[in-house]
Design a protein around this motif. Sequence first.
Motif, PDB file in Angstrom:
ATOM      1  N   VAL A  41       7.364 -20.535 -18.047  1.00 46.59           N
ATOM      2  CA  VAL A  41       6.567 -19.666 -18.948  1.00 46.59           C
ATOM      3  C   VAL A  41       5.861 -18.728 -18.019  1.00 46.59           C
ATOM      4  O   VAL A  41       4.781 -19.020 -17.447  1.00 46.59           O
ATOM      5  CB  VAL A  41       5.429 -20.563 -19.825  1.00 46.59           C
ATOM      6  CG1 VAL A  41       4.973 -19.533 -20.691  1.00 46.59           C
ATOM      7  CG2 VAL A  41       6.395 -21.554 -20.575  1.00 46.59           C
ATOM      8  N   CYS A  42       6.259 -17.390 -18.021  1.00 49.89           N
ATOM      9  CA  CYS A  42       5.688 -16.572 -17.309  1.00 49.89           C
ATOM     10  C   CYS A  42       4.794 -15.213 -18.134  1.00 49.89           C
ATOM     11  O   CYS A  42       4.805 -15.703 -19.180  1.00 49.89           O
ATOM     12  CB  CYS A  42       6.465 -15.723 -16.179  1.00 49.89           C
ATOM     13  SG  CYS A  42       7.536 -14.510 -17.238  1.00 49.89           S
ATOM     14  N   GLY A  43       4.048 -14.513 -17.453  1.00 53.76           N
ATOM     15  CA  GLY A  43       3.425 -13.585 -18.210  1.00 53.76           C
ATOM     16  C   GLY A  43       4.187 -12.829 -19.361  1.00 53.76           C
ATOM     17  O   GLY A  43       3.621 -12.376 -20.264  1.00 53.76           O
ATOM     18  N   THR A  44       5.386 -12.657 -18.810  1.00 49.09           N
ATOM     19  CA  THR A  44       6.464 -12.005 -19.716  1.00 49.09           C
ATOM     20  C   THR A  44       6.384 -12.528 -21.103  1.00 49.09           C
ATOM     21  O   THR A  44       6.508 -11.976 -22.100  1.00 49.09           O
ATOM     22  CB  THR A  44       7.803 -11.528 -19.162  1.00 49.09           C
ATOM     23  OG1 THR A  44       7.609 -10.809 -17.887  1.00 49.09           O
ATOM     24  CG2 THR A  44       8.570 -10.850 -19.954  1.00 49.09           C
ATOM     25  N   ASP A  45       6.666 -14.050 -20.973  1.00 55.03           N
ATOM     26  CA  ASP A  45       6.836 -14.799 -22.289  1.00 55.03           C
ATOM     27  C   ASP A  45       5.618 -14.678 -23.094  1.00 55.03           C
ATOM     28  O   ASP A  45       5.849 -14.529 -24.325  1.00 55.03           O
ATOM     29  CB  ASP A  45       6.999 -16.132 -21.876  1.00 55.03           C
ATOM     30  CG  ASP A  45       8.376 -16.096 -20.799  1.00 55.03           C
ATOM     31  OD1 ASP A  45       9.424 -15.403 -21.384  1.00 55.03           O
ATOM     32  OD2 ASP A  45       8.193 -16.902 -19.922  1.00 55.03           O
ATOM     33  N   GLY A  63      12.686 -17.452 -21.351  1.00 56.70           N
ATOM     34  CA  GLY A  63      13.059 -18.095 -20.044  1.00 56.70           C
ATOM     35  C   GLY A  63      13.915 -17.188 -19.269  1.00 56.70           C
ATOM     36  O   GLY A  63      15.293 -17.581 -19.433  1.00 56.70           O
ATOM     37  N   HIS A  64      13.544 -16.318 -18.632  1.00 62.70           N
ATOM     38  CA  HIS A  64      14.368 -15.455 -17.903  1.00 62.70           C
ATOM     39  C   HIS A  64      14.873 -15.864 -16.683  1.00 62.70           C
ATOM     40  O   HIS A  64      15.890 -15.543 -16.123  1.00 62.70           O
ATOM     41  CB  HIS A  64      13.843 -13.868 -18.001  1.00 62.70           C
ATOM     42  CG  HIS A  64      12.692 -13.662 -17.044  1.00 62.70           C
ATOM     43  ND1 HIS A  64      12.524 -12.852 -16.085  1.00 62.70           N
ATOM     44  CD2 HIS A  64      11.451 -13.821 -17.307  1.00 62.70           C
ATOM     45  CE1 HIS A  64      11.568 -12.725 -15.556  1.00 62.70           C
ATOM     46  NE2 HIS A  64      10.599 -13.467 -16.125  1.00 62.70           N
ATOM     47  N   VAL A  65      13.752 -16.601 -15.857  1.00 60.76           N
ATOM     48  CA  VAL A  65      14.400 -17.211 -14.412  1.00 60.76           C
ATOM     49  C   VAL A  65      14.377 -18.563 -14.559  1.00 60.76           C
ATOM     50  O   VAL A  65      13.406 -19.530 -15.265  1.00 60.76           O
ATOM     51  CB  VAL A  65      13.338 -16.652 -13.415  1.00 60.76           C
ATOM     52  CG1 VAL A  65      13.625 -17.385 -12.098  1.00 60.76           C
ATOM     53  CG2 VAL A  65      13.354 -15.202 -13.112  1.00 60.76           C
ATOM     54  N   GLY A 163       9.694 -18.357  -8.655  1.00 57.01           N
ATOM     55  CA  GLY A 163      10.308 -17.561  -9.982  1.00 57.01           C
ATOM     56  C   GLY A 163      10.539 -16.168 -10.021  1.00 57.01           C
ATOM     57  O   GLY A 163      10.690 -15.313  -8.968  1.00 57.01           O
ATOM     58  N   CYS A 164      10.066 -15.754 -11.058  1.00 57.58           N
ATOM     59  CA  CYS A 164      10.341 -14.147 -11.284  1.00 57.58           C
ATOM     60  C   CYS A 164       9.004 -13.252 -10.679  1.00 57.58           C
ATOM     61  O   CYS A 164       9.289 -12.369 -10.152  1.00 57.58           O
ATOM     62  CB  CYS A 164      10.200 -13.963 -12.956  1.00 57.58           C
ATOM     63  SG  CYS A 164       8.539 -13.932 -13.595  1.00 57.58           S
ATOM     64  N   GLY A 165       8.121 -14.039 -10.272  1.00 57.39           N
ATOM     65  CA  GLY A 165       7.115 -13.406  -9.515  1.00 57.39           C
ATOM     66  C   GLY A 165       7.405 -13.119  -8.020  1.00 57.39           C
ATOM     67  O   GLY A 165       6.978 -12.219  -7.694  1.00 57.39           O
TER      68      GLY A 165
HETATM   69 ZN   LIG Z   1       8.910 -13.607 -15.639  1.00 62.14          ZN
END
Ligand SMILES: [Zn+2]
Length: 366
Positions: A41-45, A63-65, A163-165
């Motif tokens: 769960v990242c900032g984008t979510d 959940g992109h990554v 992850g995405c970061g």
């Molecule tokens: Zn992300």
Amino acid sequence: MSRAVLAAVMPAPHRPVEIREFREPELPPGGALLRTALSEVCGTDVHLWHGRLSGVPYPIIPGHVTTGTLDQIRGDLHDVAGDVLREGDRVAFFDVHRTCGRCLACTAHRTPTRCPSRRVYGITDSATEGLFGGWSQKVYLEPGVIVAKLPAAVAFDAYIGGGCGLLTSVHIIERAKLSLGDTVVVQGAGAVGISTAALARRSGAGKVIVIGGPGDRLALAGRMGADAVIDLDTTTPAERLERVLAHTGGLGADVVVEAAGSARAFEEGVRMARNGGAYVIAGHYTNVGDSTINAHEHINRKHLDIRGCWGSEVGHFLRALRALERHADLPWAAIGAKTFGLSAINEALEIAGALKIPKALVDPWQ
Ligand SMILES: [Zn+2]
Ligand SMILES: [Zn+2]
């Protein structure tokens, strides 16, 4: 008979995420199914949940990554180096797909992250099309998606902790064009800021200063590579500038990285860079409003180089894997502070939205 797959679906902004049952897809040649180990769960979510991104085809499986094991492959599947991938392999995949390779952005401008055909798992792929997001027990990897084996030294939780970061941070370091010994100021102690501090240190920075909060995130930034931290909650903008100048002999930082997503951070950041320095803007992923700066004082006379940083490319994904392998001793997994099952995703979004932890992880089998 295809089997049932549970996934968490975001039906629309501001609506509770709900668990829905899907069927495993019929795989076309070159397609594969990933059994999810962990997603995030990242900032984008949180932005998706608040409806801050335009053109999102809700309902979506966020959940992109995501990382896991290859569950089924139809026909042959290879990584970018041409090596064969097999069922049971521990892999990650690059969330960006369908970049066309033919448009102006892809060719003449060499900015594939601005390709209009580009789609991203968990963000611009609709749940009506299938299992295109990591908050799902299984993810459909369509033909052409870039898949890579996880190095043996990289555990699932370390990959997703980065992850995405981490992918963004690899791109930031590239845009920053660091020179050996540079002083780097990172504004923001979220997943991007922490990973950027780690990579800046390993890219030869002489001093890495992270500005952010709260205290436990700053402590983690220190473990990952920050030489100094400045607590956003207990300092004024003037005090923060003074601290950066004190760290740099009154000159300012060679490179400033904005990973805060705040219009005020930009106003502060231009003041922290030295004459002839560089400023990389990576945190303004959504529109957080206007910043006010004096172009004469902070850009022109300063000869400041301001660079945007949007999305990531395959090369950033592959280099992130190499960085995780080379620096497996760093506590990447600690960035993913807490793991949630599909039924607890709404709670995970609340916690992530309140910035209580750097990142929440998702284990759809929990
Ligand atoms: Zn992300
Ligand atoms: Zn294109």
